[in-house]
Design a protein around this motif. Sequence first.
Motif, PDB file in Angstrom:
ATOM      1  N   MET A   1     -14.289   1.940   0.610  1.00  0.00           N
ATOM      2  CA  MET A   1     -13.394   2.942  -0.011  1.00  0.00           C
ATOM      3  C   MET A   1     -13.369   2.747  -1.530  1.00  0.00           C
ATOM      4  O   MET A   1     -13.171   1.645  -2.016  1.00  0.00           O
ATOM      5  CB  MET A   1     -11.983   2.776   0.568  1.00  0.00           C
ATOM      6  N   GLY A  74      -1.945   5.823  -3.911  1.00  0.00           N
ATOM      7  CA  GLY A  74      -2.937   4.752  -3.883  1.00  0.00           C
ATOM      8  C   GLY A  74      -3.819   4.689  -5.115  1.00  0.00           C
ATOM      9  O   GLY A  74      -4.587   3.736  -5.269  1.00  0.00           O
ATOM     10  N   ASP A 125       1.024   3.752   3.093  1.00  0.00           N
ATOM     11  CA  ASP A 125      -0.205   3.233   3.721  1.00  0.00           C
ATOM     12  C   ASP A 125      -1.344   3.188   2.701  1.00  0.00           C
ATOM     13  O   ASP A 125      -2.145   2.252   2.701  1.00  0.00           O
ATOM     14  CB  ASP A 125      -0.618   4.126   4.903  1.00  0.00           C
ATOM     15  N   LEU A 126      -1.395   4.210   1.847  1.00  0.00           N
ATOM     16  CA  LEU A 126      -2.468   4.245   0.842  1.00  0.00           C
ATOM     17  C   LEU A 126      -2.305   3.109  -0.167  1.00  0.00           C
ATOM     18  O   LEU A 126      -3.303   2.535  -0.631  1.00  0.00           O
ATOM     19  CB  LEU A 126      -2.498   5.605   0.135  1.00  0.00           C
ATOM     20  N   GLN A 127      -1.070   2.768  -0.486  1.00  0.00           N
ATOM     21  CA  GLN A 127      -0.857   1.631  -1.400  1.00  0.00           C
ATOM     22  C   GLN A 127      -1.301   0.320  -0.749  1.00  0.00           C
ATOM     23  O   GLN A 127      -1.962  -0.503  -1.379  1.00  0.00           O
ATOM     24  CB  GLN A 127       0.613   1.563  -1.835  1.00  0.00           C
ATOM     25  N   TYR A 128      -0.951   0.144   0.540  1.00  0.00           N
ATOM     26  CA  TYR A 128      -1.399  -1.077   1.236  1.00  0.00           C
ATOM     27  C   TYR A 128      -2.926  -1.124   1.335  1.00  0.00           C
ATOM     28  O   TYR A 128      -3.521  -2.189   1.436  1.00  0.00           O
ATOM     29  CB  TYR A 128      -0.799  -1.151   2.638  1.00  0.00           C
ATOM     30  N   LYS A 129      -3.552   0.053   1.355  1.00  0.00           N
ATOM     31  CA  LYS A 129      -5.008   0.108   1.488  1.00  0.00           C
ATOM     32  C   LYS A 129      -5.722  -0.215   0.172  1.00  0.00           C
ATOM     33  O   LYS A 129      -6.688  -0.988   0.147  1.00  0.00           O
ATOM     34  CB  LYS A 129      -5.401   1.523   1.965  1.00  0.00           C
ATOM     35  N   THR A 130      -5.258   0.390  -0.956  1.00  0.00           N
ATOM     36  CA  THR A 130      -6.035   0.264  -2.207  1.00  0.00           C
ATOM     37  C   THR A 130      -5.628  -0.951  -3.049  1.00  0.00           C
ATOM     38  O   THR A 130      -6.443  -1.440  -3.831  1.00  0.00           O
ATOM     39  CB  THR A 130      -5.939   1.527  -3.088  1.00  0.00           C
ATOM     40  N   ILE A 133      -7.970  -3.824  -2.534  1.00  0.00           N
ATOM     41  CA  ILE A 133      -9.310  -3.547  -3.081  1.00  0.00           C
ATOM     42  C   ILE A 133      -9.333  -3.897  -4.567  1.00  0.00           C
ATOM     43  O   ILE A 133     -10.224  -4.595  -5.052  1.00  0.00           O
ATOM     44  CB  ILE A 133      -9.713  -2.066  -2.845  1.00  0.00           C
ATOM     45  N   GLN A 175      -4.937  -9.455   3.287  1.00  0.00           N
ATOM     46  CA  GLN A 175      -6.083  -8.608   2.945  1.00  0.00           C
ATOM     47  C   GLN A 175      -6.903  -9.183   1.789  1.00  0.00           C
ATOM     48  O   GLN A 175      -7.932  -8.619   1.418  1.00  0.00           O
ATOM     49  CB  GLN A 175      -5.610  -7.211   2.520  1.00  0.00           C
TER      50      GLN A 175
END
Length: 179
Positions: A1, A74, A125-130, A133, A175
């Motif tokens: 991503m 995110g 959820d997008l904050q936890y995802k990016t 990274i 993560q």
Amino acid sequence: MEIQVTERPSNHGAKSQNPKKVIIHAMGEYILIDKSQEKSFKTLGKDLPAGTYHASEFLERIGLSAHYLQEPNGSFIKTRLTIQGAFHAKGFNSDSIGIEVLVKGVWSYINFEQLMKSDKDWVTDLQYKTLPILCNGIIDYFSMKEGSFYRHSDLSPERKFDPGHGFHWEKFKGQLVWK
Ligand SMILES: [Zn+2]
């Protein structure tokens, strides 16, 4: 991503640094300033008329900064290079990278402090995802060791409550990828 980063340079911070740690903060996406706060900022020489400010505009006007601000969708706003200092955590501004995770919506000082002291889930959820990274890129680039990530509240427990219980620290740290 892929992560999306928009640059919005700020001059607030030391010209150079060698970051040893990353400090996670939280603040409102938009900050509500009332008349009495306008007055107290004025006595500090800060021009902040009553109104609503995006977090990046708010920091800019009061002379503070963070390397990154993470929007609820995110994406990131980058205001300082990581090899420059930023004014985000008293005592740690010349050896750390500051990331403000923004809480969706408009927040007064009092409402935000209540949120930080509550258990309410607010991270998207997008904050936890990016966020991991971005952080794994930082770990790689500066060869950071495990244990170099802190919450603002870990470093200034008597003054600061961010990012609060609503930010699931262990979920985030799980993560991160260490060498
Ligand atoms: Zn903070």
